[in-house]
Scaffold this active site. Structure first.
Site, PDB file in Angstrom:
ATOM      1  N   ASP A 227     -14.568 -55.421  36.109  1.00 20.06           N
ATOM      2  CA  ASP A 227     -14.544 -56.244  37.316  1.00 20.06           C
ATOM      3  C   ASP A 227     -14.620 -55.297  38.507  1.00 20.06           C
ATOM      4  O   ASP A 227     -13.631 -54.641  38.850  1.00 20.06           O
ATOM      5  CB  ASP A 227     -13.270 -57.099  37.366  1.00 20.06           C
ATOM      6  CG  ASP A 227     -13.344 -58.148  38.463  1.00 20.06           C
ATOM      7  OD1 ASP A 227     -14.205 -58.012  39.368  1.00 20.06           O
ATOM      8  OD2 ASP A 227     -12.542 -59.103  38.422  1.00 20.06           O
ATOM      9  N   GLU A 229     -15.746 -56.269  41.488  1.00 22.64           N
ATOM     10  CA  GLU A 229     -15.727 -57.280  42.567  1.00 22.64           C
ATOM     11  C   GLU A 229     -17.112 -57.868  42.788  1.00 22.64           C
ATOM     12  O   GLU A 229     -18.102 -57.147  42.917  1.00 22.64           O
ATOM     13  CB  GLU A 229     -15.157 -56.748  43.886  1.00 22.64           C
ATOM     14  CG  GLU A 229     -14.897 -57.863  44.904  1.00 22.64           C
ATOM     15  CD  GLU A 229     -14.046 -59.003  44.355  1.00 22.64           C
ATOM     16  OE1 GLU A 229     -14.587 -59.850  43.597  1.00 22.64           O
ATOM     17  OE2 GLU A 229     -12.840 -59.071  44.683  1.00 22.64           O
ATOM     18  N   GLY A 303      -9.091 -59.973  41.855  1.00 22.26           N
ATOM     19  CA  GLY A 303      -8.695 -59.296  43.079  1.00 22.26           C
ATOM     20  C   GLY A 303      -8.352 -60.253  44.206  1.00 22.26           C
ATOM     21  O   GLY A 303      -7.538 -59.938  45.080  1.00 22.26           O
ATOM     22  N   ASP A 304      -8.979 -61.447  44.187  1.00 26.39           N
ATOM     23  CA  ASP A 304      -8.702 -62.468  45.209  1.00 26.39           C
ATOM     24  C   ASP A 304      -7.696 -63.495  44.685  1.00 26.39           C
ATOM     25  O   ASP A 304      -7.625 -64.603  45.177  1.00 26.39           O
ATOM     26  CB  ASP A 304      -9.993 -63.154  45.636  1.00 26.39           C
ATOM     27  CG  ASP A 304     -10.735 -63.783  44.466  1.00 26.39           C
ATOM     28  OD1 ASP A 304     -10.214 -63.742  43.314  1.00 26.39           O
ATOM     29  OD2 ASP A 304     -11.837 -64.321  44.669  1.00 26.39           O
ATOM     30  N   ASP A 442      -3.962 -76.337  23.212  1.00 25.47           N
ATOM     31  CA  ASP A 442      -3.041 -77.311  23.822  1.00 25.47           C
ATOM     32  C   ASP A 442      -2.180 -78.022  22.773  1.00 25.47           C
ATOM     33  O   ASP A 442      -1.176 -78.659  23.120  1.00 25.47           O
ATOM     34  CB  ASP A 442      -3.828 -78.376  24.602  1.00 25.47           C
ATOM     35  CG  ASP A 442      -4.414 -77.853  25.904  1.00 25.47           C
ATOM     36  OD1 ASP A 442      -4.075 -76.727  26.306  1.00 25.47           O
ATOM     37  OD2 ASP A 442      -5.231 -78.586  26.505  1.00 25.47           O
TER      38      ASP A 442
END
Ligand SMILES: *[C@@H]1O[C@H](CO)[C@@H](O)[C@H](O)[C@H]1NC(C)=O
Ligand SMILES: *[C@@H]1O[C@H](CO)[C@@H](O)[C@H](O)[C@H]1NC(C)=O
Length: 505
Positions: A227, A229, A303-304, A442
């Site tokens: 990653d 970005e 990152g966000d 689930d």
């Protein structure tokens, strides 16, 4: 013949000694010897330095909010999981801090809100991980990893010594190759200090999962990707790189490293063998050369603060400098020697696959009530030997091997075969099996000894901080003191404890 010449004998002895030393040295001692020391070292399972005796992580318990630090059993050793078990007995525990063992104070704590997502907690922070979601053994000694459910994350925006700008760095992480999803982003590594997307090249983090929106590897995933970005990179550019092979072993070692106009990632089975190079070459075009690394540290999120992903983290480090392949190979040998293995996910009164069971509430209000379904609603109703056959069947569940993890269980309706108890938005429902990965996860639940001392408490495999709980007669998966009304701490231990008996039908 080999030992007939003294000089060869000496070389052999030295080679054996070197092998023993490099295998036994801890990861950060190996990186240090290679000239690329750890500047952050995180693990809830073991010390990552030979001499480390300090705290590995902190847990907080639901009963009174008290915290305690968990340290290795011995210098350089495995975490004292028994200390956690004692501290957390008869209540819930969350991992509140993952300490940095490097001495730089780069501890990981609950991730704050970011540009992409505010977490679900009242202050907009992400969830903390359950302390018991990822039990393992290391050479036979029990320890706990960090089980990241969606909306769970850790971060440090006030770092010391982490690479910034185009400075070189290396990373590795040991992860669960069977725990992932396709949502952004289960990451560990270097990210923005603002919790916001500040542009291409502002991150350098290990990603693990099967998000294919920008990159993908060979096979069907999951993959290790970088990653950086605004892109999960499987190779030089966005798109497919078949050399980035699917990593599906139970324990996965992932490495990532970067320096000026060069990055590489490698991966392998953390319990045997060596690392495969998945990519090594120049940086992508468009803002990645030079890099604009910011030095904050993330775990389990983007990152966000994109927080939809899931995965499990056992250990990882960030280094100063670009580690050699030889250094990484020695680290992999140390990880293999650490002896990661699975262990039981359940405890308390046992269940028999194929049997029919009924589950009685233990809260004082409700001791004649059982978990039943009415259509798709899962709720408490009074049931006894005089009840109608239809109601007895609605209160009876066939125990199945967990659809999403064979170490736990799923519960199939006796009167509606093919339909299982599942959670959705933290409420329990009876739904037909749609065959999806999400449905199987689930519907997977892990019973343990009842928190109030009676019967079993049943935690969600995919959200292990959440247990089956009745609240106003309806069944939820509830966190002890979480953000929803049904997470209330009042009567929590009673509301999550059920006595399991032979099924009414
Ligand atoms: C995050 O980025 C967006 C757009 O790039 C911007 O509008 C916003 O102000 C930023 N937020 C922070 C906290 O920096
Ligand atoms: C038995 O269950 C029925 C509901 O099925 C309820 O109406 C009845 O009161 C219960 N009897 C006792 C003795 O609890």
């Amino acid at each position: 013949m080999l030992f007939s010449k003294p000089v060869n004998r000496l070389n052999s002895v030295l080679a054996v000694l070197f092998l023993i030393k490099s295998t036994l040295a801890a990861p950060c001692n190996i990186y240090s010897s290679g000239g690329t020391p750890c500047v952050a070292a995180h693990s809830t399972t073991r010390a990552l330095y030979d001499a480390y005796t300090g705290a590995l992580y902190q847990v907080s318990r639901g009963s009174d909010g008290a915290t305690t630090d968990i340290s290795p059993l011995s210098a350089g050793g495995v975490a004292n999981a028994a200390a956690q078990d004692t501290f957390c007995a008869s209540t819930t525990c969350l991992i509140t801090i993952i300490y940095d063992q490097s001495g730089n104070g780069n501890h990981l704590t609950q991730a704050p809100p970011g540009g992409e997502a505010s977490g679900p907690e009242a202050n907009g922070y992400d969830y903390l991980a359950s302390a018991i979601g990822a039990p393992v053994t290391l050479n036979g000694e029990k320890a706990y990893g960090v089980f990241i459910s969606p909306k769970t994350g850790y971060r440090n925006d006030a770092f010391t010594g982490i690479a910034t700008g185009d400075e070189p760095e290396g990373l590795y992480a040991v992860l669960d190759g069977t725990h992932y999803n396709t949502v952004c982003c289960f990451d560990y590594g270097n990210a923005e200090v603002s919790n916001n997307d500040t542009g291409n090249g502002h991150m350098e983090a290990i990603y693990f999962g099967a998000d294919t929106r920008s990159g993908s590897g060979g096979g069907t995933g999951p993959w290790i990707m970088a990653d950086l970005e605004n892109g999960l990179f499987s190779g030089y550019a966005a798109g497919n790189n078949d050399a980035d092979v699917t990593m599906s072993s139970r324990f996965v070692t992932a490495t990532l490293k970067g320096e000026t106009d060069q990055w590489a990632m490698r991966g392998g089975d953390a319990t045997s063998g060596s690392l495969t190079t998945l990519y090594s070459g120049i940086r992508p075009a468009g803002g990645y050369n030079p890099m604009s690394k910011e030095g904050a540290i993330i775990l389990g999120i983007g990152g966000d603060n994109s927080d939809g992903a899931q995965g499990t983290f056992y250990e990882g480090v960030m280094t100063s400098g670009y580690p050699s392949d030889a250094t990484e190979n020695s680290v992999q040998a140390n990880i293999v020697a650490a002896g990661y293995a699975t262990t039981s996910l359940v405890s308390g009164p046992g269940l028999t696959v194929g049997s029919s069971i009924s589950l009685r509430a233990t809260t004082a209000c409700c001791t004649t009530k059982y978990i039943t379904h009415s259509g798709s609603t899962v709720e408490l109703q009074v049931v006894n030997s005089s009840s109608t056959t239809a109601l007895k069947q609605q209160a009876s569940w066939t125990v199945r091997t967990g659809l999403g993890n064979s170490g736990c269980y799923s519960f199939e309706s006796v009167d509606t075969p093919g339909s299982y108890i599942r959670h959705s938005n933290s409420q329990l429902f009876l739904n037909a099996n749609d065959g999806t990965k999400l449905f199987s996860e689930d519907t997977t639940f892990c019973p343990m000894a009842g928190l109030n001392g009676q019967g079993n408490s049943i935690r969600s495999w995919s959200y292990p901080s959440r247990f089956w709980r009745h609240y106003n007669g309806i069944l939820y998966i509830a966190a002890n003191g979480g953000p929803d009304t049904f997470d209330s701490t009042t009567l929590y231990n009673d509301d999550v404890s059920f006595v399991i008996s032979a099924g009414f039908a």
